[in-house]
Design a protein around this motif. Structure first.
Motif, PDB file in Angstrom:
ATOM      1  N   MET A 191      60.362  46.916  28.245  1.00 30.09           N
ATOM      2  CA  MET A 191      60.205  45.476  28.046  1.00 30.09           C
ATOM      3  C   MET A 191      60.155  44.749  29.379  1.00 30.09           C
ATOM      4  SD  MET A 191      59.897  45.059  24.844  1.00 30.09           S
ATOM      5  CE  MET A 191      59.935  43.286  24.742  1.00 30.09           C
ATOM      6  N   LEU A 192      60.983  45.222  30.321  1.00 33.81           N
ATOM      7  CA  LEU A 192      60.997  44.591  31.646  1.00 33.81           C
ATOM      8  C   LEU A 192      59.624  44.745  32.305  1.00 33.81           C
ATOM      9  CD1 LEU A 192      62.797  43.224  33.818  1.00 33.81           C
ATOM     10  CD2 LEU A 192      63.124  45.504  34.780  1.00 33.81           C
ATOM     11  N   GLY A 193      59.154  45.999  32.342  1.00 31.41           N
ATOM     12  CA  GLY A 193      57.854  46.255  32.966  1.00 31.41           C
ATOM     13  C   GLY A 193      56.741  45.513  32.236  1.00 31.41           C
ATOM     14  N   ALA A 194      56.804  45.542  30.903  1.00 29.06           N
ATOM     15  CA  ALA A 194      55.758  44.900  30.117  1.00 29.06           C
ATOM     16  C   ALA A 194      55.763  43.399  30.351  1.00 29.06           C
ATOM     17  CB  ALA A 194      55.956  45.209  28.642  1.00 29.06           C
ATOM     18  N   SER A 195      56.966  42.822  30.481  1.00 30.17           N
ATOM     19  CA  SER A 195      57.035  41.382  30.717  1.00 30.17           C
ATOM     20  C   SER A 195      56.411  41.042  32.061  1.00 30.17           C
ATOM     21  CB  SER A 195      58.492  40.905  30.694  1.00 30.17           C
ATOM     22  OG  SER A 195      59.081  41.226  29.470  1.00 30.17           O
ATOM     23  N   ILE A 196      56.754  41.836  33.083  1.00 32.22           N
ATOM     24  CA  ILE A 196      56.192  41.559  34.412  1.00 32.22           C
ATOM     25  C   ILE A 196      54.669  41.675  34.367  1.00 32.22           C
ATOM     26  CG2 ILE A 196      56.069  42.388  36.781  1.00 32.22           C
ATOM     27  CD1 ILE A 196      59.026  43.233  36.450  1.00 32.22           C
ATOM     28  N   LEU A 197      54.186  42.794  33.831  1.00 29.77           N
ATOM     29  CA  LEU A 197      52.731  43.001  33.773  1.00 29.77           C
ATOM     30  C   LEU A 197      52.067  41.935  32.914  1.00 29.77           C
ATOM     31  CD1 LEU A 197      52.317  46.861  33.342  1.00 29.77           C
ATOM     32  CD2 LEU A 197      51.685  45.455  35.307  1.00 29.77           C
ATOM     33  N   GLY A 198      52.643  41.714  31.735  1.00 28.59           N
ATOM     34  CA  GLY A 198      52.038  40.778  30.783  1.00 28.59           C
ATOM     35  C   GLY A 198      52.002  39.364  31.340  1.00 28.59           C
ATOM     36  N   ILE A 199      53.105  38.941  31.983  1.00 27.41           N
ATOM     37  CA  ILE A 199      53.139  37.582  32.520  1.00 27.41           C
ATOM     38  C   ILE A 199      52.157  37.459  33.682  1.00 27.41           C
ATOM     39  CG2 ILE A 199      54.571  35.925  33.768  1.00 27.41           C
ATOM     40  CD1 ILE A 199      56.900  36.813  32.011  1.00 27.41           C
ATOM     41  N   CYS A 200      52.133  38.473  34.559  1.00 26.02           N
ATOM     42  CA  CYS A 200      51.194  38.417  35.687  1.00 26.02           C
ATOM     43  C   CYS A 200      49.763  38.296  35.156  1.00 26.02           C
ATOM     44  CB  CYS A 200      51.308  39.670  36.548  1.00 26.02           C
ATOM     45  SG  CYS A 200      52.725  39.616  37.645  1.00 26.02           S
ATOM     46  N   ALA A 201      49.422  39.187  34.213  1.00 31.20           N
ATOM     47  CA  ALA A 201      48.047  39.199  33.711  1.00 31.20           C
ATOM     48  C   ALA A 201      47.734  37.895  32.985  1.00 31.20           C
ATOM     49  CB  ALA A 201      47.844  40.387  32.782  1.00 31.20           C
ATOM     50  N   GLY A 202      48.642  37.477  32.104  1.00 31.58           N
ATOM     51  CA  GLY A 202      48.364  36.315  31.279  1.00 31.58           C
ATOM     52  C   GLY A 202      48.429  35.013  32.050  1.00 31.58           C
ATOM     53  N   TYR A 203      49.385  34.925  32.986  1.00 26.40           N
ATOM     54  CA  TYR A 203      49.582  33.660  33.684  1.00 26.40           C
ATOM     55  C   TYR A 203      48.536  33.465  34.772  1.00 26.40           C
ATOM     56  CZ  TYR A 203      51.754  30.028  36.498  1.00 26.40           C
ATOM     57  OH  TYR A 203      51.981  28.878  37.205  1.00 26.40           O
ATOM     58  N   PHE A 204      48.308  34.497  35.576  1.00 22.87           N
ATOM     59  CA  PHE A 204      47.389  34.325  36.698  1.00 22.87           C
ATOM     60  C   PHE A 204      45.937  34.455  36.271  1.00 22.87           C
ATOM     61  CE2 PHE A 204      51.332  35.542  38.909  1.00 22.87           C
ATOM     62  CZ  PHE A 204      51.466  34.406  39.683  1.00 22.87           C
ATOM     63  N   GLY A 205      45.684  35.281  35.234  1.00 24.75           N
ATOM     64  CA  GLY A 205      44.302  35.423  34.759  1.00 24.75           C
ATOM     65  C   GLY A 205      43.410  36.029  35.831  1.00 24.75           C
ATOM     66  N   THR A 263      43.332  39.654  38.348  1.00 22.69           N
ATOM     67  CA  THR A 263      44.634  40.279  38.057  1.00 22.69           C
ATOM     68  C   THR A 263      44.664  40.680  36.590  1.00 22.69           C
ATOM     69  OG1 THR A 263      45.445  38.453  39.404  1.00 22.69           O
ATOM     70  CG2 THR A 263      47.081  39.973  38.510  1.00 22.69           C
ATOM     71  N   ASP A 264      44.241  39.731  35.747  1.00 18.23           N
ATOM     72  CA  ASP A 264      44.233  39.959  34.308  1.00 18.23           C
ATOM     73  C   ASP A 264      43.279  41.098  33.959  1.00 18.23           C
ATOM     74  OD1 ASP A 264      44.666  39.618  31.632  1.00 18.23           O
ATOM     75  OD2 ASP A 264      43.130  38.080  31.430  1.00 18.23           O
ATOM     76  N   THR A 265      42.068  41.034  34.510  1.00 16.32           N
ATOM     77  CA  THR A 265      41.075  42.066  34.201  1.00 16.32           C
ATOM     78  C   THR A 265      41.600  43.442  34.565  1.00 16.32           C
ATOM     79  OG1 THR A 265      39.463  40.417  34.880  1.00 16.32           O
ATOM     80  CG2 THR A 265      38.645  42.638  34.470  1.00 16.32           C
ATOM     81  N   LEU A 266      42.148  43.548  35.775  1.00 16.43           N
ATOM     82  CA  LEU A 266      42.641  44.847  36.251  1.00 16.43           C
ATOM     83  C   LEU A 266      43.753  45.370  35.342  1.00 16.43           C
ATOM     84  CD1 LEU A 266      42.412  46.850  38.670  1.00 16.43           C
ATOM     85  CD2 LEU A 266      44.438  45.697  39.587  1.00 16.43           C
TER      86      LEU A 266
END
Lengths: 314, 319, 326
Positions: free
Chosen positions: B117-131, B134-137
């Motif tokens: 959950m920790l890793g997923a939150s970091i990845l998910g927030i980075c991808a979703g927030y920054f778009g 970053t998101d594509t990758l």
């Protein structure tokens, strides 16, 4: 007087314990379009659902021709729906299933009610579409809803509603989701339908639409009918304060542009907070003591109106 | 906290939470059970041992009931504090081992779910927030990983790490370290948890309040901590029990393939594996830990459903 | 046509990328050096050097990679590092029908079951039947597949094998369809049920949720207003739309299972399928076999994704932009 297709008497509908429709009575006459007007939440659409048997009728009487339909079983309602009472919805884009062709959806309704082969059903579908002035009807029947323009979709919707030759067509805000130019065409079509095919009950929030295409009108507010009569009478001289306010809020097309469009102060009551007395009293400029009692619909000056202002002066 | 109160009012949530609590407490109390009730060492082979009941002493390993009495079969379940569920192939008390196994299984499941959950939150927030790229990758990578069969992916990493230990620079993690299965299982379920978090973070990043906060000149980290995270919280809470259920199942599968917890330590998966050889003669060994797994996973799923119903009533049980 | 070519190109790129990744990871793994393994224990340095030369392990990694791809795809005579002389390609082709039979049958069962459960639950939501079936679905979802397989084996192979109920169950293992169709069916029926159980639970829940979400939509109201029966409404309107979410889930799951994800079921029921083969290749660190199985698996995922897109096009005319006729 034309014969009534539909007679509604003291119709009450309760949803999750709340009274949504409170003793609603009106007739739909053959060849005369009935307009049902009101703000959102006034109970117009619930009335339509009740007439379609989609919400349970708590009490009252609904007669189609001479047949009482209140209290019918679900199975009996199903045979009635689509066959004797049909409905046209506001947004023809979302009302059609997007993944099947328009023709297939019309065929489905025909075949649900009549024993017809696929080809016969399709022949009738194409014929209906032609009557609704859909160009190139056989081709159009094979298209999907998203491939048609908004006006054509609504024409197809009306064709579907008329496919089993119903006695009554309920049109719930049929022009609201359409372009202004298309609106007039669809209203003209509905007028034609009311003269040729079926009784039409037109639900709208737009007094302009009523003026254009209805013969009779029912004004609803908070689940209650406040004024009822022929369009000429009511549009020329609205009596109920709510009708007057509603008229004032509709700009006249060829009149002078108003400096400021009148609005009705306050919010319509929710079913939970409905006043004990006259339902419009909290927002009414004429409210006084006598309004603490619910006025019945009384005949006055050629129409029926539910307001204490006109009681006793008949 | 109206959501909390609504949750407590739900009967299914109450039952599931109580059963879970009982299971966790029972497993945590495993050493107590081993010392005071079963009076055995769950990790020591006890093939020559015996136990006495009502003054009668019986061998733990009994001769097979074939005509020649060849081979030995451990005793089955007994109505007795010792060997309540019988003994396994090495004469060890199964009931005690199931409790100890539960400790490892639950620990690994909870820890890897937390890590995931920790890793997923970091990845998910980075991808979703920054778009943007970053998101594509991140999204493409998650898609590719999600296309790999989960268990085969876990097995591959397990083989590389467990059979040869893991050395990263000066650090080395022994093959029997629980960190290995924890890390592996957390990794394989990253995409499962990261994708919904990304979707939610993406919609939050486009809301007016985030735009307003950015407009006031708030830094990205401040916006993420103050605006995005608080609005993600209910999603994370809803996902958590479902992820724990998945990690528990994955742990038991890996251990069943002897790629998870390493002997002599036990987990529910390894006990099922131990019981496989004796399945037809002493089914209790394999059945007991399985029932434990089903119970815990079922409770977690019910709890997850209840949480979702309470926190996101509109979804109406959408999975 | 152009999009098909594009998809094929993309798929090929993915496969090349995956094969390179596997290759790189293998040679980066400590203790994976195949030379000692091929030579056996206590081989002399001279023998080791010869093997290294014969197998080409002394060449640069890119060269080794190209040679392996050449042997795998062109010559198709790549041999295992572990079982001497065992050719890899025929092994995969022998395992594939087992897995295809297993997954195909299971998929039919779980789709049928979940549609039945989902539709029944959505027809009478929150009733007794709905609650019982949804409870059952969560239960199915919560059972580890390998344990369920063992319990089924216990009941059908041992405890109650001699009763009327289960005397038809053959011993564990696979019977090829061409050898005996009825034997094939009997040997696979229980594995099918076990493999499909958790998927049936999951899909039933997904479908019910989709149908419930659809029931508030305008087109469902239209369907009711047309006077159709609830079942017709559910099947012709609700299901027609809910298929869309279902299909993408299904495509990915089936591809994963065919690509080796059915490993646990194959192990428990002693079916010599691809999952089993991949598992063996991984535990033996047998690079040629790993390469073959991984590429086979990836190919299925790529194909399945393309198929899902095609099915989407067939199911949702809104995606067929540019077409004038349906």
């Amino acid at each position: 007087m034309a014969e009534p297709i539909l007679q509604v008497r003291d119709l009450c509908v309760r949803l999750s314990g709340r009274l949504i429709l409170d003793h609603v009575s009106f007739d739909v006459l053959r060849g005369r379009t009935l307009g049902v007007v009101g703000e959102s939440g006034s109970g117009k659409s619930v009335t339509a659902s009740a007439l379609m048997g989609l919400v349970p009728i708590a009490s009252g009487s609904v007669k189609f021709g001479s047949r009482e339909v209140a209290g019918l079983s679900e199975r009996a309602w199903r045979a009635l729906r689509g066959r004797q009472i049909a409905m046209v919805f506001q947004d023809p884009m979302s009302a059609f299933l997007p993944v099947r062709s328009v023709g297939a959806q019309i065929d489905e309704q025909i075949r649900a009610h009549e024993r017809l082969s696929r080809t016969d059903a399709r022949a009738r579908t194409v014929q209906l579409l032609q009557r609704m002035e859909v160009p190139d009807a056989a081709q159009m029947a094979r298209r999907y809803p998203h491939q048609l323009s908004g006006g054509l979709r609504q024409r197809a919707m009306i064709a579907m509603a008329l496919s089993c030759r119903p006695d009554l067509l309920i049109a719930d805000e049929p022009t609201t989701a359409l372009d202004v130019t298309v609106q007039a065409q669809i209203l003209a079509l509905l007028r034609e339908v009311s003269q040729r095919d079926a009784g039409v009950m037109l639900i709208t929030h737009d007094m302009g639409v009523v003026a254009q295409s209805c013969a009779d009108v029912v004004v609803m507010y908070a689940g209650v009918i406040v004024e009822r009569g022929s369009v000429e009478t009511i549009l020329q001289a609205p009596l109920h304060p709510y009708t007057q306010a509603l008229m004032a809020a509709t700009p006249e097309i060829d009149g002078p542009r108003p400096a400021r469009l009148a609005t009705i102060p306050g919010q319509p009551p929710s079913p939970a907070s409905r006043p004990q007395g006259c339902v419009f009293q909290p927002r009414c400029g004429y409210a006084h003591e006598a309004c603490g009692r619910r006025p019945p619909l009384r005949s006055h000056a050629g129409r029926d109106v539910a307001c204490v202002l006109y009681e006793g002066a008949a | 906290m109206s959501a909390w109160r609504a949750l407590v009012r739900r009967l299914d949530a109450r039952i599931a939470a109580s059963v879970l609590a009982v299971m966790v407490v029972a497993c945590l109390a495993a050493p107590l059970y081993a010392a005071c009730v079963a009076r055995t060492d769950p990790f020591m082979s006890n093939i020559g041992g015996s136990f006495s009941e009502h003054g009668v002493t019986r061998d733990i390993m009994q001769p097979d009931d074939n005509p020649l009495h060849l081979g030995l079969t451990p005793i089955g379940p007994q109505w007795h504090a010792q060997y309540l569920l019988g003994a396994d192939g090495q004469g060890r008390d199964v009931a005690t081992r199931v409790l100890y196994g539960g400790r490892s299984s639950l620990l690994i499941a909870a820890a890897s779910a937390a890590l995931c959950m920790l890793g997923a939150s970091i990845l998910g927030i980075c991808a979703g927030y920054f778009g943007g790229w970053t998101d594509t990758l991140i999204s493409r990578l998650l898609d590719i990983f999600w296309a790999v069969p989960v268990y085969l992916f876990a097995i591959s990493i397990s083989i590389v790490t467990i059979s040869h230990a893991l050395r990263i620079g000066p650090f080395s993690i022994a093959a029997d370290n629980l960190l290995l299965p924890i890390g592996i299982i957390a990794t394989v379920y990253l995409p499962y948890a990261a994708r919904p978090i990304r979707a939610r973070a993406r919609s939050i990043a486009r809301t007016d309040y985030v735009l307003a906060a950015r407009g006031y000149g708030a830094s990205h980290s401040r916006v993420i901590l103050r605006e995005v995270l608080p609005n993600l919280w209910d999603l994370i809470v809803t996902l958590a029990p479902l992820v724990i259920a998945l990690t528990l199942l994955a742990e038991s599968a890996l251990s069943f393939l002897s790629l998870g917890v390493q002997a002599p330590a036990a987990s529910w998966g390894t006990i099922i594996l131990d019981g496989e050889g004796l399945l037809y003669r002493r089914p209790a060994i394999a059945i007991a830990p399985g029932i434990a797994i089903v119970t815990v996973v079922l409770c977690l799923n019910v709890l997850g459903d209840a949480l979702r119903a309470v926190l996101d009533p509109k979804a109406g049980g959408r999975v | 046509m152009r999009s098909v070519a594009l998809r094929l190109g993309q798929g090929a790129c993915v496969l090349v990328g995956i094969s390179m990744l596997v290759f790189a990871v293998f040679f980066a793994t400590p203790g994976a050096d195949p030379t000692a393994r091929i030579a056996g224990r206590g081989a002399s340095p001279q023998i080791l050097a010869r093997i290294r030369h014969d197998y080409g392990f002394d060449r640069a990694l890119p060269v080794q990679y190209i040679r392996m791809m050449d042997k795998l795809f062109v010559a198709r005579d790549l041999t295992s590092f572990v079982d001497h002389g065992e050719r890899v390609v025929p092994e995969v082709f022998a395992a594939a029908p087992v897995t295809l039979s297993l997954v195909g049958g299971a998929a039919i069962i779980w789709v049928g079951l979940s549609v039945l459960i989902g539709v029944v639950c959505a027809l009478w939501p929150n009733g007794i039947v709905d609650r019982v079936l949804m409870g059952l679905s969560v239960l199915l979802l919560s059972i580890p597949v390998f344990w369920l397989g063992e319990v089924v084996n216990l009941v059908t192979q041992s405890r109650y094998h001699d009763t009327m109920l289960f005397s038809w169950v053959p011993p564990l293992g696979y019977v090829p369809f061409l050898q005996s169709p009825s034997g094939w069916f009997r040997s696979l029926l229980l594995p099918w049920l076990v493999l499909s159980s958790s998927f049936a639970g999951l899909y039933a829940r997904v479908l019910r949720a989709e149908l419930m979400a659809a029931s508030g939509e305008d087109y469902m109201r239209t369907a009711r207003a047309k006077g159709l029966s609830p079942l017709r409404i559910m099947l012709n309107h609700g299901l027609r739309m809910s298929w869309l979410g279902f299909v993408s889930l299904f495509g990915l799951d089936v591809a994963q299972l065919i690509g080796g994800g059915a490993l646990l079921t194959e192990v428990v029921f002693a079916l010599p399928g691809v999952g089993h083969l991949t598992y063996r290749a991984l535990t033996d660190l047998d690079l040629p076999l790993i390469m073959a199985t991984v590429l086979y698996s990836a190919a299925f995922v790529v194909i399945a994704n393309a198929l899902v897109d095609l099915v989407y096009l067939a199911l949702d005319p809104r995606l067929r932009t540019g077409t004038r006729h349906g």
